[in-house]
Scaffold this motif. Structure first.
Motif, PDB file in Angstrom:
ATOM      1  N   THR A  99       0.531  -1.604   0.611  1.00 25.91           N
ATOM      2  CA  THR A  99      -0.294  -0.594  -0.132  1.00 25.91           C
ATOM      3  C   THR A  99       1.481   1.318   0.211  1.00 25.91           C
ATOM      4  O   THR A  99       2.362   1.253   0.785  1.00 25.91           O
ATOM      5  CB  THR A  99      -0.171  -0.149   1.633  1.00 25.91           C
ATOM      6  N   ALA A 121      -0.199   4.026   1.192  1.00 27.45           N
ATOM      7  CA  ALA A 121      -0.655   5.504   1.716  1.00 27.45           C
ATOM      8  C   ALA A 121       0.586   6.391   2.648  1.00 27.45           C
ATOM      9  O   ALA A 121       1.858   5.348   2.798  1.00 27.45           O
ATOM     10  CB  ALA A 121      -1.440   4.866   3.035  1.00 27.45           C
ATOM     11  N   GLY A 142     -10.504   9.768   3.462  1.00 27.05           N
ATOM     12  CA  GLY A 142      -9.951  10.715   3.636  1.00 27.05           C
ATOM     13  C   GLY A 142     -10.325  11.100   4.902  1.00 27.05           C
ATOM     14  O   GLY A 142     -10.692  10.416   5.998  1.00 27.05           O
ATOM     15  N   GLU A 162     -11.171   4.396   6.759  1.00 26.27           N
ATOM     16  CA  GLU A 162     -10.007   4.808   5.966  1.00 26.27           C
ATOM     17  C   GLU A 162      -9.190   4.048   6.994  1.00 26.27           C
ATOM     18  O   GLU A 162      -8.334   3.824   8.686  1.00 26.27           O
ATOM     19  CB  GLU A 162      -9.899   6.547   6.826  1.00 26.27           C
ATOM     20  N   SER A 173      -5.653   6.006   7.192  1.00 25.55           N
ATOM     21  CA  SER A 173      -4.690   7.449   7.972  1.00 25.55           C
ATOM     22  C   SER A 173      -5.097   6.728   9.292  1.00 25.55           C
ATOM     23  O   SER A 173      -6.599   7.879   8.805  1.00 25.55           O
ATOM     24  CB  SER A 173      -5.061   7.911   7.184  1.00 25.55           C
ATOM     25  N   GLU A 228      -6.450   2.813  -5.599  1.00 22.32           N
ATOM     26  CA  GLU A 228      -5.195   3.519  -6.457  1.00 22.32           C
ATOM     27  C   GLU A 228      -3.691   3.118  -5.802  1.00 22.32           C
ATOM     28  O   GLU A 228      -2.608   3.182  -6.718  1.00 22.32           O
ATOM     29  CB  GLU A 228      -5.113   5.164  -6.625  1.00 22.32           C
TER      30      GLU A 228
HETATM   31  C1  LIG Z   1      -6.147  10.401  -3.468  1.00 16.20           C
HETATM   32  S1  LIG Z   1      -6.686   9.898  -1.081  1.00 16.20           S
HETATM   33  C2  LIG Z   1      -8.445  10.063  -1.930  1.00 16.20           C
HETATM   34  C3  LIG Z   1      -9.772  10.091  -0.658  1.00 16.20           C
HETATM   35  C4  LIG Z   1     -10.180  10.431  -0.769  1.00 16.20           C
HETATM   36  N1  LIG Z   1     -11.349   9.057  -1.402  1.00 16.20           N
HETATM   37  C5  LIG Z   1     -10.560  11.159  -1.001  1.00 16.20           C
HETATM   38  O1  LIG Z   1     -11.029  11.633  -2.591  1.00 16.20           O
HETATM   39  O2  LIG Z   1     -11.100  12.464  -0.222  1.00 16.20           O
HETATM   40  C6  LIG Z   1      -6.405   8.081  -1.256  1.00 16.20           C
HETATM   41  C7  LIG Z   1      -7.250   7.280   0.699  1.00 16.20           C
HETATM   42  O3  LIG Z   1      -6.762   6.250   0.447  1.00 16.20           O
HETATM   43  C8  LIG Z   1      -6.225   5.513   1.733  1.00 16.20           C
HETATM   44  N2  LIG Z   1      -5.376   4.131   1.486  1.00 16.20           N
HETATM   45  C9  LIG Z   1      -4.349   4.409   0.913  1.00 16.20           C
HETATM   46  N3  LIG Z   1      -4.215   3.067   0.994  1.00 16.20           N
HETATM   47  C10 LIG Z   1      -4.738   2.284   1.811  1.00 16.20           C
HETATM   48  C11 LIG Z   1      -5.214   1.238   2.226  1.00 16.20           C
HETATM   49  N4  LIG Z   1      -4.401   0.362   2.515  1.00 16.20           N
HETATM   50  N5  LIG Z   1      -6.575   0.934   3.616  1.00 16.20           N
HETATM   51  C12 LIG Z   1      -7.609   1.827   3.424  1.00 16.20           C
HETATM   52  N6  LIG Z   1      -7.253   3.459   2.786  1.00 16.20           N
HETATM   53  C13 LIG Z   1      -5.626   3.212   2.418  1.00 16.20           C
HETATM   54  C14 LIG Z   1      -4.609   7.310   1.486  1.00 16.20           C
HETATM   55  O4  LIG Z   1      -4.982   7.255   3.384  1.00 16.20           O
HETATM   56  C15 LIG Z   1      -6.126   8.280   1.933  1.00 16.20           C
HETATM   57  O5  LIG Z   1      -6.886   8.672   2.681  1.00 16.20           O
END
Ligand SMILES: C[S@@+](CC[C@H](N)C(=O)[O-])C[C@H]1O[C@@H](n2cnc3c(N)ncnc32)[C@H](O)[C@@H]1O
Length: 306
Positions: free
Chosen positions: A3, A5, A113, A138, A140, A190
């Motif tokens: 991941t 993140a 997020g 989430e 984070s 993503e």
């Molecule tokens: C680009 S942000 C998009 C946040 C939200 N969906 C928005 O559009 O405002 C990507 C989000 O995916 C979360 N994320 C990344 N890897 C993750 C995981 N393994 N499990 C849960 N969330 C994750 C990140 O912490 C971040 O909040």
């Protein structure tokens, strides 16, 4: 680690949320509107998009005193277009809104997020579907803290709640009371290089009626020519990027942002396989239909549990 993140994700946003929550009479909608201007500014100021500057010069777009131009480049309907720079060119909220009906118990965003989409959905749906619940999941802690803080504004309204969640160890125990839910994701898968079938099994097993919509930058994963170049390694030799206004999205180049960042490369493949096994039914694909970043446009893929 599978991941991407960022450990410091949402720190800047949490500071902004804390300070805006201290403003008298602040509402969630007002707070999000202000936050959204910052988000759009990152794009139109050219930080993420040097091509904006070329078009601004060529088409004599009017600059704002605080930076950025009146227009900026985005992607809509698989084409490069220009829109008023302050607008958010995202499609997830109306797409989820379109799926909600009287039998929907909850909408759940995975990788939410600070939950901006959930608060926006509540604004649109609360008067018509007063029992609908809004749940943000989430990884984070900072993102979760931001969402929980916004949720303290306007205490009389339908609750928006948050759950700690990891795509790599999915658990939906908290959905036990529900019968009919809509999951959605927006540019969060993503960040998971290889998404596992375990996630989708957990989603379809969570409650009797399950629908889901993904808004993820995976249009290029649907393109066999691009996937062929990735397999042969030829994609790394491509240089430059052609961005004709009104022209089709160049998926050889939109593949490069995710590949370069080690972002997701297998969502389309997994959804196709789950569809072939009869575990999900994909009923809508809209390739490169929206998004704020022309280098990483969004594709909508919607499915239901059969
Ligand atoms: C680009 S942000 C998009 C946040 C939200 N969906 C928005 O559009 O405002 C990507 C989000 O995916 C979360 N994320 C990344 N890897 C993750 C995981 N393994 N499990 C849960 N969330 C994750 C990140 O912490 C971040 O909040």
């Amino acid at each position: 680690l599978n991941t991407k993140a960022k450990p410091k994700a949402w720190v800047h946003e949490l500071d902004a949320i804390e300070s805006l929550c201290g403003v008298p009479s602040m509402t969630a909608a007002r707070l999000l509107r202000i936050m959204e201007q910052d988000l759009a500014a990152d794009h139109y100021k050219g930080k993420k998009n040097a091509a904006n500057q070329d078009y601004a010069n060529a088409l004599q777009w009017r600059p704002y005193a605080r930076g950025g131009y009146t227009y900026r480049l985005v992607v809509t309907d698989n084409r490069y277009t220009a829109i008023p720079a302050h607008l958010n060119n995202e499609i997830i909220v109306p797409t989820v809104m379109d799926m909600i009906d009287d039998s929907t118990d909850a909408v759940i965003e995975l990788g939410c997020g600070y939950g901006r989409h959930l608060f926006a959905l509540r604004d649109l749906a609360e008067h018509q579907f007063p029992k609908l619940q809004y749940i943000g999941c989430e990884l984070s802690e900072t993102g979760l803290a931001g969402g929980k803080r916004i949720a303290t504004l306007e205490p009389g309204r339908a609750s928006v709640s948050f759950q700690s969640f990891n795509y790599l160890r999915p658990s939906f125990e908290f959905l036990r009371p529900f019968k009919n839910v809509i999951f959605f994701t927006c540019h969060s898968i993503e960040q998971v290089r290889m998404i596992d079938d375990e996630l989708f099994h957990a989603m379809v097993g969570a409650v009797p009626v399950v629908r889901c919509v993904h808004c993820e930058p995976v249009g290029w994963q649907l393109n066999p020519d691009v996937m062929g170049e990735i397999e042969s390694g030829a994609i790394h030799e491509r240089r430059g990027m052609n961005i004709p206004l009104g022209g089709a999205v160049d998926e050889f180049h939109t593949a490069r942002a995710p590949l370069g960042s080690d972002w997701n490369i297998n969502l389309v493949e997994r959804l196709k396989s789950l569809g072939q096994q009869g575990i999900i039914t994909v009923d809508l694909i809209e390739r490169n239909c929206a998004g704020n970043d022309i280098y990483n446009p969004s594709t909508i893929i919607r499915w239901t549990k059969p």
